[in-house]
Design an enzyme around this catalytic site. Structure first.
Site, PDB file in Angstrom:
ATOM      1  N   ASP A  97     -31.199   5.473 -21.079  1.00 35.78           N
ATOM      2  CA  ASP A  97     -31.973   4.284 -21.419  1.00 35.78           C
ATOM      3  C   ASP A  97     -32.164   4.235 -22.935  1.00 35.78           C
ATOM      4  O   ASP A  97     -32.407   5.265 -23.559  1.00 35.78           O
ATOM      5  CB  ASP A  97     -33.334   4.335 -20.707  1.00 35.78           C
ATOM      6  N   ILE A  98     -32.059   3.047 -23.534  1.00 41.46           N
ATOM      7  CA  ILE A  98     -32.215   2.950 -24.991  1.00 41.46           C
ATOM      8  C   ILE A  98     -33.674   3.041 -25.423  1.00 41.46           C
ATOM      9  O   ILE A  98     -33.957   3.275 -26.595  1.00 41.46           O
ATOM     10  CB  ILE A  98     -31.557   1.681 -25.572  1.00 41.46           C
ATOM     11  N   ASN A 102     -36.603  -1.782 -10.203  1.00 42.68           N
ATOM     12  CA  ASN A 102     -37.353  -3.023 -10.388  1.00 42.68           C
ATOM     13  C   ASN A 102     -36.518  -4.165  -9.835  1.00 42.68           C
ATOM     14  O   ASN A 102     -35.311  -4.228 -10.071  1.00 42.68           O
ATOM     15  CB  ASN A 102     -37.639  -3.258 -11.872  1.00 42.68           C
ATOM     16  N   HIS A 106     -30.054  -1.612 -10.987  1.00 46.60           N
ATOM     17  CA  HIS A 106     -30.017  -0.327 -11.679  1.00 46.60           C
ATOM     18  C   HIS A 106     -31.165   0.544 -11.202  1.00 46.60           C
ATOM     19  O   HIS A 106     -32.252   0.063 -10.918  1.00 46.60           O
ATOM     20  CB  HIS A 106     -30.047  -0.491 -13.201  1.00 46.60           C
ATOM     21  N   HIS A 137     -33.526   3.500 -12.329  1.00 48.43           N
ATOM     22  CA  HIS A 137     -34.029   4.343 -13.413  1.00 48.43           C
ATOM     23  C   HIS A 137     -34.289   5.728 -12.838  1.00 48.43           C
ATOM     24  O   HIS A 137     -34.888   5.857 -11.761  1.00 48.43           O
ATOM     25  CB  HIS A 137     -35.370   3.808 -13.943  1.00 48.43           C
TER      26      HIS A 137
END
Length: 118
Positions: A30-31, A86, A99, A101
């Site tokens: 993750d950025i 989400n 996606h 996480h």
């Protein structure tokens, strides 16, 4: 999908720090990490959200979930981790591409959600 940021990452048009890749799945950091270990695992096929998943997607989504434990350990979270998917506006999905996480690290995470008043 042409303008999806995750599809651009899959196609190599946008750089990422890859964690894992095969023919159907890509995992990358993750950025804006929320914890020492924070990466995402996505199907390479564009699926807008979990609400849009069909029976034909069960195999790849099952493989994604099966990979999370191994990848979390490899990325520095050997004693557990949290997975978050989400979905849609209510779930605060920011990128409309399914996606997962994977969040963890060497110390316990905080609470999942603040309970709302009834």
């Amino acid at each position: 999908m042409e303008d999806c940021i995750f599809c651009k990452i899959v196609r190599g048009e946008v750089p990422s720090r890859k964690v894992y890749e095969d023919d159907e799945i890509l995992a990358f950091h993750d950025i804006n990490p929320l914890a020492p270990t924070h990466f995402m695992v996505i199907p390479k096929k564009h699926i807008g959200s979990l609400a849009e998943v069909g029976a034909e997607d069960a195999g790849v989504l099952g493989r994604i979930m099966a990979l999370t434990g191994r990848l979390a350990k490899e990325q520095g979270s050997p004693e557990g981790f949290r997975t978050i998917v989400n979905t849609g506006r209510i779930g605060r999905q920011d990128v409309m591409h399914v996606h997962v996480h994977v969040i963890g690290g060497p110390t316990p995470l905080g609470p999942m959600l603040v309970r709302s008043a009834k």
